[in-house]
Design a protein around this motif. Structure first.
Motif, mmCIF file in Angstrom:
data_model
loop_
_atom_site.group_PDB
_atom_site.id
_atom_site.type_symbol
_atom_site.label_atom_id
_atom_site.label_comp_id
_atom_site.label_asym_id
_atom_site.label_seq_id
_atom_site.Cartn_x
_atom_site.Cartn_y
_atom_site.Cartn_z
ATOM 1 N N LYS A 69 60.107 54.227 76.574
ATOM 2 C CA LYS A 69 58.962 53.536 77.034
ATOM 3 C C LYS A 69 58.523 52.396 76.138
ATOM 4 O O LYS A 69 58.099 51.073 76.656
ATOM 5 C CB LYS A 69 57.833 54.229 77.222
ATOM 6 N N LEU A 70 58.433 52.584 74.892
ATOM 7 C CA LEU A 70 58.097 51.558 73.911
ATOM 8 C C LEU A 70 59.240 50.413 74.060
ATOM 9 O O LEU A 70 58.750 49.262 73.830
ATOM 10 C CB LEU A 70 58.094 52.163 72.424
ATOM 11 N N CYS A 122 52.596 43.596 69.189
ATOM 12 C CA CYS A 122 54.004 44.331 69.293
ATOM 13 C C CYS A 122 54.981 43.369 69.922
ATOM 14 O O CYS A 122 55.895 43.553 69.491
ATOM 15 C CB CYS A 122 53.657 45.764 70.140
ATOM 16 N N PRO A 123 54.476 42.461 71.035
ATOM 17 C CA PRO A 123 55.847 41.895 71.550
ATOM 18 C C PRO A 123 56.345 40.829 70.766
ATOM 19 O O PRO A 123 57.468 40.120 71.012
ATOM 20 C CB PRO A 123 55.044 41.352 72.742
ATOM 21 N N TYR A 142 49.487 55.309 73.139
ATOM 22 C CA TYR A 142 49.926 54.078 73.826
ATOM 23 C C TYR A 142 50.480 54.602 75.125
ATOM 24 O O TYR A 142 50.427 54.048 76.200
ATOM 25 C CB TYR A 142 50.800 52.958 73.045
ATOM 26 N N THR A 143 51.470 55.506 74.894
ATOM 27 C CA THR A 143 52.454 55.971 76.225
ATOM 28 C C THR A 143 51.565 56.911 77.177
ATOM 29 O O THR A 143 52.018 56.973 78.350
ATOM 30 C CB THR A 143 53.918 56.496 75.613
ATOM 31 N N SER A 184 61.161 49.454 76.227
ATOM 32 C CA SER A 184 61.026 48.968 77.549
ATOM 33 C C SER A 184 59.959 47.734 77.642
ATOM 34 O O SER A 184 60.099 46.751 77.955
ATOM 35 C CB SER A 184 60.864 49.821 78.609
ATOM 36 N N ASP A 185 58.702 48.417 77.021
ATOM 37 C CA ASP A 185 57.519 47.431 77.146
ATOM 38 C C ASP A 185 57.635 46.209 76.211
ATOM 39 O O ASP A 185 56.968 45.258 76.607
ATOM 40 C CB ASP A 185 56.246 48.273 76.959
ATOM 41 N N PHE A 186 58.092 46.533 74.850
ATOM 42 C CA PHE A 186 58.002 45.510 73.807
ATOM 43 C C PHE A 186 59.229 45.058 73.632
ATOM 44 O O PHE A 186 59.363 43.690 72.857
ATOM 45 C CB PHE A 186 57.414 45.947 72.671
ATOM 46 N N ASN A 187 60.395 45.259 73.882
ATOM 47 C CA ASN A 187 61.750 44.797 73.945
ATOM 48 C C ASN A 187 62.198 44.480 72.338
ATOM 49 O O ASN A 187 62.453 43.337 71.790
ATOM 50 C CB ASN A 187 61.523 43.279 74.655
#
Length: 300
Positions: free
Chosen positions: A200-201, A166-167, A182-183, A203-206
């Motif tokens: 949340k998604l 994902c990143p 995931y969340t 924030s985590d993966f940008n």
């Protein structure tokens, strides 16, 4: 533009019934549909059918089903240079029972104990890349070697390999189930809960996050506003492959300079139209049919 999809390839056999079989009974069906399947491979098929210069990278067995998958790719000019047919290895096979009364489906999938992974190094340059999480190592290799490409992930289910990818992408297009798993956040249909999950998604993966909501369409942030992009009304027969086809269509439209909202609207239409036929890959609608239907206004 050059396209590459990396990931899962399988072969699907779909039986249609009007009522789900009762255990320990026999049922005769008049017909069945057999064709290739898998998220990345179905997307490759759609992109090539729609005229894109497309390659697929993945693994099948050097058996009847693997050769049928390659034949289907060749029929629409998918580049199969990086499709590996392993000897003494079984292509993943799915048997699908499609209930025409409820439009539900039940899937049995064979999976080898010793799963083969891509071994060929792909140093080509691509403009657009779609991955589905099945080939983590090769996907990372290709994604990092194509930093300027448009990069998309089809995150259908919550798996460590999918999360790891994902990143690396620009567009995280995930199912509602992936987002919830995931969340680990609550969601009962309230849009404010969906916004928190989306935040949340991001924030985590940008990256740009799209959450698919099946028949309801999909959810994302357009500018400063959160929106549900609705789908269209259809009398669905079989939803097999509809998500894969949605992702392939989104990849096409976002890479052809459509806006994010319009790309999602047209991808919704494509996925919905695919449910009008039995089976996955062979239900991919023509681009012309999608664009014609997009002029109608029968939105849910």
């Amino acid at each position: 533009m050059k396209y590459l999809t990396i990931g899962h390839a399988s072969y699907d056999v779909t039986f249609t019934v009007n009522n789900y079989p009762i255990e320990n009974t026999k049922m005769r069906v008049k017909d069945y549909v057999a064709c290739g399947g898998g998220p990345a491979s179905n997307a490759a098929y759609l992109l090539a059918l729609w005229g894109c210069d497309t390659a697929f990278q993945g693994v099948v067995g050097d058996d009847y089903y693997g050769k049928k998958i390659k034949e289907e790719f060749n029929s629409v000019n998918v580049d199969t240079t990086y499709l590996e047919l392993y000897p003494n290895y079984r292509t993943m096979l799915s048997f699908i029972i499609a209930n025409l009364t409820t439009t539900s489906r039940t899937i049995l999938t064979s999976e080898s104990k010793d799963i083969k992974r891509c071994s060929l190094t792909n140093n080509n340059k691509y403009d657009v890349i779609l991955v589905d999480g099945e080939e983590k190592d090769k996907s990372i290799e290709v994604l990092t070697n194509n930093k300027d490409a448009i990069k998309i992930i089809d995150a259908g289910s919550f798996k460590p390999n999918t999360v790891a990818l994902c990143p690396y992408v620009d567009y995280l297009v995930c199912s509602k189930n992936f987002a919830l798993d995931y969340t680990n956040m609550p969601y009962n249909g309230d849009i404010n809960e969906l916004i928190k999950i989306h935040e949340k998604l991001v924030s985590d993966f940008n990256n740009t996050v799209i959450i698919t909501l099946e028949a309801k369409g999909c959810f994302t942030k357009i500018g400063d506003s959160y929106k549900i992009i609705p789908s269209i009304k259809v009398n669905a027969l079989d939803t097999t492959g509809a998500g894969d086809i949605f992702h392939g269509a989104f990849t096409y439209f976002i890479s052809h300079n459509y806006s994010l909202e319009e790309s999602l609207r047209l991808a919704n239409i494509t996925g919905a139209l695919s449910t009008l036929r039995i089976g996955g890959r062979n239900s991919v609608p023509l681009l012309k049919a999608v664009l014609e239907r997009s002029e109608e206004i029968d939105i849910i």
